[in-house]
Write an enzyme that holds these catalytic residues in place. Sequence first.
Site, mmCIF file in Angstrom:
data_model
loop_
_atom_site.group_PDB
_atom_site.id
_atom_site.type_symbol
_atom_site.label_atom_id
_atom_site.label_comp_id
_atom_site.label_asym_id
_atom_site.label_seq_id
_atom_site.Cartn_x
_atom_site.Cartn_y
_atom_site.Cartn_z
ATOM 1 N N ASP A 29 -63.056 47.155 -43.071
ATOM 2 C CA ASP A 29 -62.048 47.476 -44.083
ATOM 3 C C ASP A 29 -61.232 46.239 -44.430
ATOM 4 O O ASP A 29 -60.510 46.238 -45.418
ATOM 5 C CB ASP A 29 -61.115 48.585 -43.589
ATOM 6 C CG ASP A 29 -60.120 49.017 -44.655
ATOM 7 O OD1 ASP A 29 -60.567 49.262 -45.804
ATOM 8 O OD2 ASP A 29 -58.915 49.090 -44.374
ATOM 9 N N ARG A 34 -57.135 43.219 -39.011
ATOM 10 C CA ARG A 34 -56.939 42.193 -40.033
ATOM 11 C C ARG A 34 -58.193 41.329 -40.059
ATOM 12 O O ARG A 34 -58.844 41.115 -39.026
ATOM 13 C CB ARG A 34 -55.703 41.333 -39.740
ATOM 14 C CG ARG A 34 -54.369 42.017 -39.943
ATOM 15 C CD ARG A 34 -54.097 42.289 -41.425
ATOM 16 N NE ARG A 34 -52.758 42.818 -41.658
ATOM 17 C CZ ARG A 34 -52.458 44.101 -41.709
ATOM 18 N NH1 ARG A 34 -53.411 45.015 -41.502
ATOM 19 N NH2 ARG A 34 -51.217 44.502 -41.957
ATOM 20 N N ILE A 68 -52.137 53.308 -33.793
ATOM 21 C CA ILE A 68 -53.339 53.521 -34.596
ATOM 22 C C ILE A 68 -54.547 53.719 -33.697
ATOM 23 O O ILE A 68 -55.372 54.611 -33.926
ATOM 24 C CB ILE A 68 -53.549 52.355 -35.577
ATOM 25 C CG1 ILE A 68 -52.480 52.407 -36.676
ATOM 26 C CG2 ILE A 68 -54.945 52.399 -36.186
ATOM 27 C CD1 ILE A 68 -52.536 51.260 -37.658
ATOM 28 N N GLY A 90 -52.639 50.667 -29.767
ATOM 29 C CA GLY A 90 -51.291 51.068 -30.133
ATOM 30 C C GLY A 90 -51.341 52.454 -30.757
ATOM 31 O O GLY A 90 -52.225 53.265 -30.453
ATOM 32 N N HIS A 106 -59.871 47.114 -47.904
ATOM 33 C CA HIS A 106 -58.561 47.203 -47.242
ATOM 34 C C HIS A 106 -57.771 48.406 -47.760
ATOM 35 O O HIS A 106 -56.676 48.276 -48.301
ATOM 36 C CB HIS A 106 -57.761 45.913 -47.455
ATOM 37 C CG HIS A 106 -56.662 45.755 -46.440
ATOM 38 N ND1 HIS A 106 -56.092 44.541 -46.140
ATOM 39 C CD2 HIS A 106 -56.012 46.662 -45.654
ATOM 40 C CE1 HIS A 106 -55.140 44.694 -45.227
ATOM 41 N NE2 HIS A 106 -55.082 45.979 -44.921
ATOM 42 N N GLY A 144 -57.307 51.201 -45.642
ATOM 43 C CA GLY A 144 -57.009 52.043 -44.493
ATOM 44 C C GLY A 144 -55.715 52.820 -44.624
ATOM 45 O O GLY A 144 -55.630 53.985 -44.235
ATOM 46 N N ARG A 147 -53.307 44.604 -25.005
ATOM 47 C CA ARG A 147 -52.885 43.302 -24.476
ATOM 48 C C ARG A 147 -52.634 43.374 -22.979
ATOM 49 O O ARG A 147 -52.966 42.464 -22.233
ATOM 50 C CB ARG A 147 -51.630 42.831 -25.215
ATOM 51 C CG ARG A 147 -51.120 41.467 -24.779
ATOM 52 C CD ARG A 147 -50.004 41.007 -25.701
ATOM 53 N NE ARG A 147 -48.938 41.992 -25.787
ATOM 54 C CZ ARG A 147 -47.904 41.899 -26.602
ATOM 55 N NH1 ARG A 147 -47.815 40.861 -27.413
ATOM 56 N NH2 ARG A 147 -46.968 42.826 -26.630
ATOM 57 N N GLY A 196 -48.788 46.097 -39.635
ATOM 58 C CA GLY A 196 -48.674 44.721 -39.178
ATOM 59 C C GLY A 196 -47.498 44.007 -39.812
ATOM 60 O O GLY A 196 -46.977 44.417 -40.856
#
Length: 311
Positions: A247, A224, A144, A142, A271, A273, A165, A68
Amino acid sequence: MWLPIPADGIEGLPEGLNYRFWDGGPDFPGDPADCVFYVVPYMKGVRVAVRPLPLMGSVRVVQTLSAGIDHVEPGLGGLPPGVVLCNARGVHEASTAELTLALVLASLRGIPYFVEGQRREEWRAGFYPALADKSVLIVGYGSIGAAIEDRLAPFECARVVRVARSARTTERGEVLPLAQLPTLLPEADVVVLSTPLTESTRGLADAEFLARMKDGALLVNVARGPVVDTKALLAELESGRLRAALDVTDPEPLPAGHPLWHAPNCLISPHVGGSTSAFMPRAKRLLRSQLTRFADGGAVDNLDNIVLTTH
């Protein structure tokens, strides 16, 4: 070139460039005005990431080592026109997808419940959910999201549905648009969030989103924290209707005393990952490739669809 990894630790970097090591410490390694290629320190937060940006009048590339780019966006507005922003596509897919499967399997198969039973010396036998024959919805398809689907393949899921999206077709099949979520959520046993954090995804998993999930469904967030409305999720967890494996959280780090820590049927990892042993070799490979392209006068990879044009 500002790097958060010492240049002598990255084999094959192009010669003739002036490398400076900065991993977010209080002192800059040189004048930020001379930096043309800024690699953002990894996992050091927004304040560190953006601190040198207002002074970088010559910068041409801003490269993150995360998937990100939300942690650098607050500092982008004052950069010179034409600066390109690049993400770390190719660095975190394997690790994040691996953790996603670990969270799904641990949550469904009752691993936290067994760990608690072991501590209490209790034999907690019984029947538990399996991933086999479940319907999985991946929200955010995407690189991931695709890596997550790759790792789901051996688990005999009844169905894997991809959402992004905008609609498109991949080798694995159709990717549906976010607009179809209201009709897809009620059919999913497992909902995986792997979207970037943008204004359109902030609070995506709100009370309405969660209410559409079927009773007993599992929400997995490896995106996130702010993609999920924490208050709304807590209400669903405390009612016993949904399960969660997170996560990432909002707030983050999750402070002591926060009700998420003790919410029923909620598994939390801190967090992690992308922060595994797989990170460093992939990060070095990315930097070597990007800096070689830059030194040769070519276009860098991993453009995050953002070309800064503000002054």
